[in-house]
Design a protein around this motif. Structure first.
Motif, PDB file in Angstrom:
ATOM      1  N   GLU A  68      14.309 -56.146  48.205  1.00  0.00           N
ATOM      2  CA  GLU A  68      14.779 -55.848  46.958  1.00  0.00           C
ATOM      3  C   GLU A  68      15.217 -57.305  46.471  1.00  0.00           C
ATOM      4  N   CYS A  70      15.658 -59.547  41.722  1.00  0.00           N
ATOM      5  CA  CYS A  70      15.589 -59.322  40.620  1.00  0.00           C
ATOM      6  C   CYS A  70      14.835 -60.380  39.924  1.00  0.00           C
ATOM      7  N   HIS A  86       6.755 -48.671  43.338  1.00  0.00           N
ATOM      8  CA  HIS A  86       8.055 -49.479  42.596  1.00  0.00           C
ATOM      9  C   HIS A  86       9.276 -48.742  42.726  1.00  0.00           C
ATOM     10  N   TYR A  87      10.172 -49.309  43.413  1.00  0.00           N
ATOM     11  CA  TYR A  87      11.593 -48.737  43.545  1.00  0.00           C
ATOM     12  C   TYR A  87      12.553 -49.493  42.502  1.00  0.00           C
ATOM     13  N   ALA A  88      13.112 -48.560  41.578  1.00  0.00           N
ATOM     14  CA  ALA A  88      14.167 -49.353  40.830  1.00  0.00           C
ATOM     15  C   ALA A  88      14.879 -48.068  39.851  1.00  0.00           C
ATOM     16  N   ASP A  89      16.038 -48.173  39.563  1.00  0.00           N
ATOM     17  CA  ASP A  89      16.808 -47.185  38.985  1.00  0.00           C
ATOM     18  C   ASP A  89      16.443 -46.953  37.543  1.00  0.00           C
ATOM     19  N   GLU A 106       8.309 -55.905  33.912  1.00  0.00           N
ATOM     20  CA  GLU A 106       9.683 -55.916  34.596  1.00  0.00           C
ATOM     21  C   GLU A 106      10.487 -56.742  33.620  1.00  0.00           C
ATOM     22  N   TYR A 110      17.459 -56.370  36.417  1.00  0.00           N
ATOM     23  CA  TYR A 110      17.777 -55.153  37.391  1.00  0.00           C
ATOM     24  C   TYR A 110      16.839 -55.135  38.756  1.00  0.00           C
ATOM     25  N   HIS A 112      14.918 -54.379  41.857  1.00  0.00           N
ATOM     26  CA  HIS A 112      13.820 -53.553  42.423  1.00  0.00           C
ATOM     27  C   HIS A 112      13.160 -53.974  43.350  1.00  0.00           C
TER      28      HIS A 112
END
Length: 146
Positions: A68, A70, A86-89, A106, A110, A112
């Protein structure tokens, strides 16, 4: 820093890369091409130090990930091979899978993580546009927007 808003999922129809432009003195080879369905706006505040641009090929082996992190600027990438999870809010449900031929944008700030959850290597062609003096990836999440 502002967080990137979710972009429309990339188009699955990819034009073939343009043929290399070649003369005796100048040769150009298109390494990767990707498609975004929406507009792309790249803005990076480099302040007094300016902005650095880095081009990087990244290979992620099966089961591995970026950890993780940014960024202080923006990235534009193309998945040349494999599938990147791809993991992100910023995504509905917090996850999006990018496949070969798709592009990734990107934004700054944030948190990710990208993971290779497949059986083959993931190969990414990435352009980083980052304020000079800042790392390409920030792993201290306290410095990221949440």
């Amino acid at each position: 820093m502002t967080a990137c808003s979710p972009a429309a999922p990339p188009s699955t129809e990819m034009p073939a890369p343009a043929p290399a432009e070649t003369t005796d003195a100048v040769r150009a080879i298109d390494i990767a091409a990707g498609q975004q369905d929406g507009p792309v706006d790249v803005e990076v505040d480099g302040g007094a130090e300016g902005v650095g641009v880095t081009f990087r090929e990244i290979t992620i082996e099966p089961g591995a990930g970026t950890g993780e992190h940014c960024h202080y600027g923006q990235l534009i990438a193309v998945v040349e091979q494999g599938e990147l999870t791809h993991y992100a809010d910023i995504y509905p449900g917090g996850v999006h899978v990018y496949r070969a031929g798709e592009s990734i944008i990107e934004g700054a700030g944030y948190p990710h993580e990208g993971r290779n959850e497949g059986d083959d290597d993931v190969v990414l062609m990435v352009t980083y546009v980052i304020p000079e003096g800042k790392p390409l990836a920030e792993t201290d999440l306290a410095n990221c927007d949440h």
